[in-house]
Design a protein around this motif. Structure first.
Motif, PDB file in Angstrom:
ATOM      1  N   VAL A   1      -0.056  -1.865  -5.007  1.00 13.96           N
ATOM      2  CA  VAL A   1      -0.645  -0.330  -5.550  1.00 13.96           C
ATOM      3  C   VAL A   1      -1.847  -0.529  -6.431  1.00 13.96           C
ATOM      4  CG1 VAL A   1      -0.087   1.654  -6.901  1.00 13.96           C
ATOM      5  CG2 VAL A   1       1.514   0.842  -5.075  1.00 13.96           C
ATOM      6  N   ILE A   2      -1.867  -1.567  -7.353  1.00 15.00           N
ATOM      7  CA  ILE A   2      -2.731  -1.980  -8.165  1.00 15.00           C
ATOM      8  C   ILE A   2      -4.206  -2.252  -7.577  1.00 15.00           C
ATOM      9  CG2 ILE A   2      -3.450  -3.268 -10.011  1.00 15.00           C
ATOM     10  CD1 ILE A   2      -0.614  -3.271 -11.059  1.00 15.00           C
ATOM     11  N   LEU A   3      -3.854  -3.338  -6.566  1.00 15.03           N
ATOM     12  CA  LEU A   3      -5.043  -3.530  -5.796  1.00 15.03           C
ATOM     13  C   LEU A   3      -5.891  -2.577  -5.285  1.00 15.03           C
ATOM     14  CD1 LEU A   3      -3.636  -6.897  -4.475  1.00 15.03           C
ATOM     15  CD2 LEU A   3      -5.520  -6.704  -6.006  1.00 15.03           C
TER      16      LEU A   3
ATOM     17  N   ALA B   1      -5.341 -10.604   2.494  1.00 16.97           N
ATOM     18  CA  ALA B   1      -3.673 -10.320   2.567  1.00 16.97           C
ATOM     19  C   ALA B   1      -3.466  -9.183   3.338  1.00 16.97           C
ATOM     20  CB  ALA B   1      -3.415 -10.602   1.235  1.00 16.97           C
ATOM     21  N   ASP B   2      -4.315  -8.039   2.809  1.00 15.08           N
ATOM     22  CA  ASP B   2      -4.046  -6.521   3.258  1.00 15.08           C
ATOM     23  C   ASP B   2      -5.230  -5.970   3.287  1.00 15.08           C
ATOM     24  OD1 ASP B   2      -2.966  -4.105   3.517  1.00 15.08           O
ATOM     25  OD2 ASP B   2      -1.380  -4.536   2.002  1.00 15.08           O
ATOM     26  N   ILE B   3      -5.427  -5.248   4.363  1.00 13.58           N
ATOM     27  CA  ILE B   3      -6.621  -4.417   4.835  1.00 13.58           C
ATOM     28  C   ILE B   3      -6.847  -3.423   3.692  1.00 13.58           C
ATOM     29  CG2 ILE B   3      -5.776  -2.756   6.465  1.00 13.58           C
ATOM     30  CD1 ILE B   3      -8.518  -3.211   7.942  1.00 13.58           C
ATOM     31  N   PHE B   4      -5.660  -2.658   3.228  1.00 16.89           N
ATOM     32  CA  PHE B   4      -5.854  -1.519   2.528  1.00 16.89           C
ATOM     33  C   PHE B   4      -6.286  -1.852   1.056  1.00 16.89           C
ATOM     34  CE2 PHE B   4      -2.215  -0.330   5.140  1.00 16.89           C
ATOM     35  CZ  PHE B   4      -2.777   1.240   5.440  1.00 16.89           C
ATOM     36  N   VAL B   5      -6.545  -3.192   0.955  1.00 17.74           N
ATOM     37  CA  VAL B   5      -7.059  -3.714  -0.652  1.00 17.74           C
ATOM     38  C   VAL B   5      -8.501  -3.670  -0.485  1.00 17.74           C
ATOM     39  CG1 VAL B   5      -7.385  -5.421  -1.931  1.00 17.74           C
ATOM     40  CG2 VAL B   5      -5.148  -5.032  -1.289  1.00 17.74           C
TER      41      VAL B   5
ATOM     42  N   GLN C   1       0.127   9.267  -8.434  1.00 16.73           N
ATOM     43  CA  GLN C   1      -0.004   9.461  -6.806  1.00 16.73           C
ATOM     44  C   GLN C   1      -0.537  10.700  -6.107  1.00 16.73           C
ATOM     45  OE1 GLN C   1       4.260   9.642  -6.321  1.00 16.73           O
ATOM     46  NE2 GLN C   1       4.739   7.372  -7.149  1.00 16.73           N
ATOM     47  N   ASN C   2      -0.770  11.572  -6.953  1.00 12.97           N
ATOM     48  CA  ASN C   2      -1.386  12.762  -6.683  1.00 12.97           C
ATOM     49  C   ASN C   2      -2.898  13.104  -7.006  1.00 12.97           C
ATOM     50  OD1 ASN C   2       0.795  14.627  -5.159  1.00 12.97           O
ATOM     51  ND2 ASN C   2       1.721  13.821  -7.132  1.00 12.97           N
ATOM     52  N   LYS C   3      -3.458  11.912  -7.515  1.00  9.31           N
ATOM     53  CA  LYS C   3      -4.628  11.686  -8.357  1.00  9.31           C
ATOM     54  C   LYS C   3      -5.959  12.036  -7.264  1.00  9.31           C
ATOM     55  CE  LYS C   3      -8.030   8.471 -10.249  1.00  9.31           C
ATOM     56  NZ  LYS C   3      -8.276   6.938 -10.751  1.00  9.31           N
ATOM     57  N   ASN C   4      -5.798  11.747  -6.471  1.00  3.41           N
ATOM     58  CA  ASN C   4      -6.931  12.031  -5.164  1.00  3.41           C
ATOM     59  C   ASN C   4      -6.652  13.194  -4.321  1.00  3.41           C
ATOM     60  OD1 ASN C   4      -8.359   9.688  -5.878  1.00  3.41           O
ATOM     61  ND2 ASN C   4      -6.905   8.366  -4.614  1.00  3.41           N
ATOM     62  N   SER C   5      -5.737  13.987  -4.609  1.00  5.72           N
ATOM     63  CA  SER C   5      -5.551  15.176  -4.201  1.00  5.72           C
ATOM     64  C   SER C   5      -6.814  16.201  -4.086  1.00  5.72           C
ATOM     65  CB  SER C   5      -4.183  16.077  -4.378  1.00  5.72           C
ATOM     66  OG  SER C   5      -4.062  17.078  -3.871  1.00  5.72           O
TER      67      SER C   5
END
Length: 1119
Positions: free
Chosen positions: A930-932, A999-1003, A846-850
């Motif tokens: 999350v995986i996508l 299905a999801d713009i976040f993907v 979750q903090n990988k891209n910090s």
């Protein structure tokens, strides 16, 4: 008269009878000889004999006037040359003048012999006894020994000289002191010395007794010659002569009587006169002070050779009889009597008279906590240092170590260097003769340098700088100095020379527990109670080296249930010794004795500190039974007390100081320090072949109940771990493994994760792959395991399965992932300090891209994400969330799968497609989203894409791959170049990605980035997911009233084209897929409206057509 002034006897004459005064004579000075009775040789006139050329013993006519030395022809020339004229009338003044002449001045042989005869006469002259009887009347009556002496032979005066320290009468003390000087100045003919040693003197050619034989310069030389003969006999030198026992006693007695005043040892006085002026100018004579001063400067470069030799001879006599040292005998007289150290004093050279016995006896009293006077302890310190400085003072060393000295230690005599050389030969080569080894051990016992490092001059000089820096907080001379030096062995503060001297000494101290005074004081009661020892002086000739200490440490780690235990103070000291001995196997006598053959066979090249023990542990199964037992026991102790593991404690010292210092400061460690290191994710190299102490105590009942008949540690750990894992996955209410065992099981698992060799089953399964793929990788720090993970695709099936199972366990409990914990330990503290251990990897992801994330940790997290996405079983969170969805939608994939082999992301790809169809359960949908999102940013997280597009990605998107920006550019490149993709599998994967993105713009990170501002303005009220925000943007695109950002508008138009193409290239495979595509389409409202209108139109047409049909049918019926 000058003579009376010099001898200070006029004070005596004032209070004595005229006969006595006449004897010592103011006016009848010659009465000393003239009136002497004719008692053999001693009573004749030596001067007349020489004048007439007759022997000194021939009868001579009596003179009517007093005889004077100055009138004798034999000494006239020497007297004129050397003595002031005013002294010529006094025989005693002439005697002192000639005998105390300068060293470089000689007198004639005739004069020398005349003086010798004259002093012989003085010694036996009864007139001296007469004066002594008058002056020392009360003293003689008090000293019964002297009262019983035979009169007329000089024995009474000799006896009084012998007891002069007990004389309290002033006049008597003055008289006897002067007589000592007169009689002793040259040859010390007291107590029948000449009678007892006449034959030995002639045999050794040490002097002259009868006229006509070889004259010697002075009778001090006679004594020196006899003393050298005695020392030669003790050292068993080649061609030595055995001196008669009664002469030996006389020699030692003479040496003892000269111990008070340096001037009384005439040979040493002449040999060291200039050295005394050079080194001891301000040292007053008397009470042996000059002797001690010269002893302290014996090895100075400017010390003359003659003086050094004379000092050595005297020191050797002291070693044979402590009473030859006036200061030592006086200072320790009361203590020797108090502790019964001189029971038999009838034989001067008996066992009780030897310096070594005195030292051992009094050291025993000190170690047992008894009180020994400070003055005596100071004297003991001086003589212990003396023995350590010069090996030649110990006859046993000279006798038994000649070969070793000649072969290895020649030319190293000074300042204890030869002794340390012999210690080094014994320690390093192990080829020393048993008698020499025993002699060295005996000398170390006598000198006891463990009690005060200053006794060992070589060690003191070598370690001075270390003591001043590392041990300055300890009082000078404290026994803890040696412990402090051992604690800093192999550290930056230690210097090489000190390191060598320290290990050489500790090699011998470790072989006798009594040589460590602190250990002995704290453990003597425990040793007597448990190990059946009985005090310091009890012989241990039949006890193997280190036997008592072995007994102590076997009881040091016992529990109450296991029987007798050591006291707390003793256990602390035993642990201290174990910590020190862990640095070198040679400091552990039992280990060295049992493992000598195995050390040579397996560990001959392991010469660095601590490596030998580690080598033995590495070859545990190959060792002999005796060696395997002792190494196994020591390894088990290491698991309880980490500080016994030298390499480990040295490697982990910074970590201990920063994170575990409170535990480390405890005097007794019961495994807490190791547990602290492990639980704080700091594992250092440790090879642990046996159950750890705390694990054994915590899991004993669980093992008997759940894993019975399993003996190997790794199998027990696996058995218990499997049960804990299964109970966790099944969410069992009651765990089968107890809480205290689970806690210690975790520690064991963490230890095993550090080195593949700690898991024998895994190690054996992957041995071939390690040689092939990880040959140059160093064991420890989980490096070999990480190498196998990186080359998993090329591993043999058996190893591949083992590594997969290991990864499955690590993903369930990330703390077991040693590399992850090591690389990311700082980031864990920063981001996940409050997270549960099992959610550690989730938190890091979750903090990988910090912006604060460490690049190395980020890279490690990515590697673990790639691993997780290869198989749903490696993602415990996904596995739990999609527990119902996986068998429902992906059963066909599970049916084809093999146990313990990765599914290469097939199940996750299956779930992705169902996500696009919006058919997953909410929990599963969240995890797939999350995986996508993660795989959209980094194509490496999509294993199916990597497998299918292995050739296309380098061909079409080489620049994007090289950039390594992880912003979704590689997937965007594949989408843009969809028409150029030749591989059907790769094209299908890209089409699936397009389908998922609808299905999801976040993907779709590229589209989301381009349209982020428009989403904020146009779709802020619309929740994400299920294509809602994407539909909002599509409607905004079609609405001419809405002005989207150019980049967003362009990206949306591109996506519409891609979706159109995808629809053509990949039509729906069934009605369910068609329905899913419609429902997931951004234009689903339009499509559904159109479809609805068509259905209504068809319905109306059906109604109409149905009425016509009905009428026709009715008409037909009517007909």
């Amino acid at each position: 008269m000058a003579a009376c002034r010099r001898v200070q006897l006029l004070l005596l004459c004032a209070c004595l009878s005229s006969r006595v005064c006449f004897t010592l004579g103011g006016k009848s000075q010659g009465g000393l000889n003239e009136n002497a009775p004719d008692n053999g040789e001693g009573g004749k006139n030596p001067g007349a004999a020489l004048q007439e050329g007759k022997p000194a013993g021939a009868p001579q006519p009596r003179r009517t006037t007093g005889w004077k030395l100055a009138e004798e022809e034999a000494c006239r020339e020497d007297l004129t040359r050397l003595c002031p004229k005013h002294s010529w009338n006094n025989n005693l003044a002439v005697l002192e003048c000639l005998q105390d002449r300068k060293e470089d001045t000689e007198i004639s042989g005739d004069c020398n012999h005349l003086l010798w005869n004259y002093k012989l006469n003085l010694t036996t002259d009864p007139k001296f006894e007469s004066v002594a009887v008058e002056v020392c009347k009360s003293t003689i009556s008090d000293i019964k020994e002297c009262a019983a002496e035979e009169r007329g032979k000089g024995y009474l005066v000799s006896c009084l000289v012998d007891h002069r320290v007990n004389i309290t009468e002033y006049q008597c003390s003055q008289y006897i002191t002067k007589m000592t000087s007169i009689v002793f100045s040259d040859y010390r003919l007291i107590c029948g010395f000449m009678d007892k040693c006449k034959e030995d003197i002639n045999t050794l050619h040490c002097g002259s007794v009868n006229t006509g034989e070889k004259d010697v310069h002075s009778q001090g030389e006679v004594i020196a010659c006899l003393e050298k003969g005695l020392v030669s006999e003790v050292e068993n030198q080649a061609g030595h002569y055995s001196i008669k026992e009664e002469c030996k006693k006389a020699i030692m007695r003479v040496a003892e009587l000269s111990s008070d005043d340096f001037h009384l040892d005439r040979h040493l006085y002449f040999a060291c006169r200039e050295d005394r002026e050079r080194f001891c100018e301000n040292t007053a004579a008397g009470e042996g002070r000059v002797y001690k001063c010269l002893f302290n400067h014996k090895f100075e470069d400017t010390m003359s050779g003659k003086c050094r030799e004379a000092l050595s001879t005297r020191q050797k006599l002291i070693a044979q009889d402590y009473k030859v040292s006036y200061s030592l005998a006086k200072a320790c007289k009361q203590d020797l009597r108090k502790y019964r150290c001189s029971v038999d004093t009838t034989l001067p050279r008996a066992r009780e008279a030897k310096l070594s016995y005195l030292l051992l006896c009094l050291e025993s009293a000190v170690h047992r906590g008894r009180t020994v006077s400070g003055e005596c302890q100071g004297e003991m310190l001086d003589y212990r240092r003396m023995l350590m400085e010069d090996y030649s003072l110990s006859p046993e060393i000279v006798l038994h170590c000649r070969g070793e000295i000649d072969s290895h230690c020649s030319g190293l005599h000074h300042k204890g260097r030869t002794l340390h050389c012999l210690m080094r030969v014994s320690r390093e080569k192990g080829l020393m003769d048993n008698m020499c080894q025993k002699a060295l051990q005996t000398l170390i016992q006598e000198t006891d340098p463990g009690a005060d490092y200053r006794i060992d001059r070589a060690l003191n000089e070598a370690c001075e700088s270390v003591i001043q820096t590392a041990c300055k907080h300890i009082r000078n001379g404290d026994p803890m100095i040696l412990s402090c030096l051992m604690e800093h062995l192999y550290t930056d503060k230690m210097v090489e020379d000190c390191e060598h001297r320290l290990l050489e000494l500790q090699y011998f101290i470790s072989r006798d527990w009594k040589l460590d005074p602190i250990l002995y004081r704290k453990c003597q009661n425990d040793a007597a109670r448990i190990c059946h020892t009985h005090g310091w002086n009890e012989t241990s000739e039949f006890m193997p080296p280190g036997a008592v200490f072995s007994c102590l440490y076997r009881h040091a780690y016992r529990t109450e249930e296991q029987g007798r235990r050591l006291s707390r103070d003793c256990k602390t000291e035993v642990q201290r010794i174990l910590h020190q001995r862990a640095l070198d196997v040679k400091l552990d006598p039992e280990l060295q004795r049992r493992c000598m053959i195995d050390l040579g066979k397996w560990c001959s090249e392991k010469t660095e500190p601590g490596q030998e023990l580690e080598c033995l542990q590495d070859h545990l199964e190959d060792l002999g039974s005796d060696c395997r037992e002792v190494v196994g026991n020591l390894t088990e102790l290491e698991s309880e007390d980490i500080q016994i593991e030298a390499l480990l404690i040295r490697a982990c010292e910074p970590v201990i100081q920063s994170h575990c210092h409170e535990v480390a400061d405890n005097q007794i460690d019961t495994g807490d320090l190791m547990e602290c290191l492990v639980l704080n994710n700091f594992m250092c190299s440790q090879i642990n072949f046996r159950f750890s102490y705390k694990f054994k105590m915590a899991c004993k009942e669980d093992v008997l109940k759940l894993c019975a008949n399993i003996k190997k540690k790794v199998d027990v750990v696996i058995c218990l771990s499997t049960m804990v894992r299964n109970d966790t996955l099944q969410e069992a209410k009651d765990q089968r493994v107890s809480m205290k065992c689970r806690r210690q099981l975790r520690v064991e698992e963490l230890e095993m994760s550090e080195d593949i060799r700690l898991d024998p089953d895994l190690y054996e399964s992957c041995r071939q792959d390690i040689k092939e793929h990880c040959q140059n990788v160093v064991f420890g720090n989980a490096q070999v395991i990480e190498c196998l993970k990186d080359t998993k695709s090329r591993l043999l099936p058996r190893c591949h399965q083992k590594i997969f199972k290991l990864q499955e366990t690590e993903m369930m409990d990330p703390e077991l992932d040693f590399q992850l914990m090591r690389v990311c330990k700082q980031m864990i503290r920063r981001f996940c300090s409050e997270s549960d251990a099992k959610n550690m990897l989730q938190c890091l992801k979750q903090n990988k891209n910090s912006e604060l994330m460490d690049p190395k940790c980020k890279q490690m997290i990515t590697k673990r994400q790639i691993t997780q996405n290869t198989d749903y079983r490696l993602n415990p969170v996904l596995r739990k969330a999609c527990k119902a969805d996986i068998p429902k939608f992906c059963q066909n994939i599970l049916n084809k799968a093999k146990d313990d082999n990765e599914l290469e992301g097939q199940v996750i790809s299956c779930l992705k497609l169902k996500y696009a169809d919006q058919r997953l359960s909410p929990d599963c949908e969240d995890q797939i989203r999350v995986i996508l999102q993660e795989s959209a940013l980094d194509y490496r997280l999509d294993p199916q894409l990597q497998v299918q597009c292995a050739d296309e990605i380098p061909r079409l998107c080489a620049e994007e791959v090289a950039a390594q920006e992880q912003t979704g550019q590689v997937e965007e490149c594949l989408k843009v170049n969809l028409l150029k993709i030749k591989h059907e599998g790769c094209k299908k994967e890209v089409l699936n990605i397009l389908k998922e993105s609808k299905a999801d713009i976040f993907v779709d990170p590229v589209l989301h980035t381009a349209c982020a501002l428009d989403i904020k303005h146009q779709c802020a009220a619309i929740p994400p997911g299920r294509g809602r925000q994407m539909s909002c943007l599509m409607e905004a695109l079609q609405d001419k009233r809405v002005r989207l950002q150019p980049e967003c508008k362009k990206r949306l138009q591109d996506r519409i084209d891609m979706w159109s193409y995808a629809a053509k290239v990949a039509p729906a495979e069934g009605f369910s897929d068609l329905a899913g595509q419609v429902l997931s389409s951004p234009a689903k409202n339009y499509i559904l409206t159109t479809m609805g209108m068509c259905v209504v139109l068809l319905f109306l047409m059906g109604l109409l057509c149905g009425r016509i049909t009905k009428r026709v049918t009715q008409e037909l019926k009517d007909r």
